[in-house]
Design an enzyme around this catalytic site. Structure first.
Site, PDB file in Angstrom:
ATOM      1  N   GLY A  46       4.871  -1.208   7.660  1.00  0.00           N
ATOM      2  CA  GLY A  46       3.510  -1.350   8.467  1.00  0.00           C
ATOM      3  C   GLY A  46       2.434  -1.359   7.880  1.00  0.00           C
ATOM      4  N   GLN A  51      -6.409  -1.322   6.394  1.00  0.00           N
ATOM      5  CA  GLN A  51      -5.939  -1.657   5.007  1.00  0.00           C
ATOM      6  C   GLN A  51      -6.221  -3.079   4.574  1.00  0.00           C
ATOM      7  OE1 GLN A  51      -1.712   0.044   6.317  1.00  0.00           O
ATOM      8  NE2 GLN A  51      -2.185   0.436   3.947  1.00  0.00           N
ATOM      9  N   CYS A  89       2.597   4.203   1.094  1.00  0.00           N
ATOM     10  CA  CYS A  89       1.610   3.615   1.854  1.00  0.00           C
ATOM     11  C   CYS A  89       1.293   2.298   0.742  1.00  0.00           C
ATOM     12  CB  CYS A  89       0.472   4.536   2.176  1.00  0.00           C
ATOM     13  SG  CYS A  89      -0.906   3.680   2.728  1.00  0.00           S
ATOM     14  N   LEU A  90       0.927   1.290   1.342  1.00  0.00           N
ATOM     15  CA  LEU A  90       0.649  -0.181   0.707  1.00  0.00           C
ATOM     16  C   LEU A  90      -0.480   0.258  -0.022  1.00  0.00           C
ATOM     17  CD1 LEU A  90       1.963  -2.796   3.284  1.00  0.00           C
ATOM     18  CD2 LEU A  90       2.842  -1.964   1.019  1.00  0.00           C
ATOM     19  N   HIS A 131       1.936   7.434  10.846  1.00  0.00           N
ATOM     20  CA  HIS A 131       1.144   6.901   9.707  1.00  0.00           C
ATOM     21  C   HIS A 131       0.079   5.885  10.331  1.00  0.00           C
ATOM     22  CE1 HIS A 131       1.317   5.956   5.242  1.00  0.00           C
ATOM     23  NE2 HIS A 131       0.846   4.953   5.728  1.00  0.00           N
ATOM     24  N   GLU A 132       0.370   4.782  10.749  1.00  0.00           N
ATOM     25  CA  GLU A 132      -0.716   3.866  10.928  1.00  0.00           C
ATOM     26  C   GLU A 132      -1.429   4.126  11.978  1.00  0.00           C
ATOM     27  OE1 GLU A 132      -0.219   1.491   9.081  1.00  0.00           O
ATOM     28  OE2 GLU A 132       1.875   1.663   8.504  1.00  0.00           O
ATOM     29  N   HIS A 135      -4.179   5.947  10.063  1.00  0.00           N
ATOM     30  CA  HIS A 135      -5.086   4.942   9.169  1.00  0.00           C
ATOM     31  C   HIS A 135      -6.320   4.467  10.169  1.00  0.00           C
ATOM     32  CE1 HIS A 135      -3.327   4.020   5.592  1.00  0.00           C
ATOM     33  NE2 HIS A 135      -2.277   3.668   6.043  1.00  0.00           N
TER      34      HIS A 135
HETATM   35 NI    NI Z   1      -0.301   3.604   5.056  1.00  0.00          NI
END
Ligand code: NI
Length: 159
Positions: A46, A51, A89-90, A131-132, A135
């Site tokens: 995701g 991000q 998380c990226l 999670h997204e 963000h």
């Molecule tokens: Ni993330």
């Protein structure tokens, strides 16, 4: 399409509340295509627009690698149950931590044609949706982590 630079924890853009998308423009379409490409290239499940430094309520999710969802202005309208597991998380590469999330969520979002649809998910998909959406409100999973962050080599489930 282009790979965009993924912002990392500590970057102020990750703490901001994102703005709703009001129309599908060529700029937004390009952003979505770039987000998908960036997510796949990074091996994530995701990615949220902040991000890549864009404060718009746009999320891409693909927990299987062949079934991408695009969620514009997503809202979680229902959730139930509980799952506790490792989350990554990226924007925090190489780390993971234990987070408790609902085991089921239903989200309402707009698709790329700005048509409303519902997305239901359990387990990893439910986790990724939560999670997204976090963000988009400037929150990262580290705020919810139970216990210490761990070093990981497998980042397959980063979002
Ligand atoms: Ni993330």
């Amino acid at each position: 399409m282009a790979i965009r630079n993924i912002r990392e924890l500590g970057d102020e853009v990750l703490t901001k509340k994102c703005k709703p998308v009001t129309e599908m423009t060529s700029r937004n379409r390009e952003l979505i295509e770039d987000m998908l490409e960036t997510m796949y290239e990074a091996g994530g499940v995701g990615l949220a627009a902040p991000q890549v430094g864009v404060l718009k309520r746009i999320v891409v999710i693909d927990v299987t690698g062949e079934d991408p969802y695009i969620l514009i202005n997503p809202r979680i309208v229902e959730s139930s149950g509980e799952q506790t597991g490792q989350e990554g998380c990226l924007s925090l590469p190489g780390k993971s931590g234990q987070v408790t999330r609902p085991n089921y969520v239903k989200a309402v979002a707009l698709d790329v044609n700005m048509r409303e649809y519902e997305l239901e998910g359990t387990e990893l998909l439910a986790r990724a949706i939560c999670h997204e959406v976090d963000h988009l409100d400037g929150h990262m999973y580290v705020e919810k982590v139970e216990g210490p962050l761990q070093d990981v080599t497998n980042e397959d489930e980063d979002a």
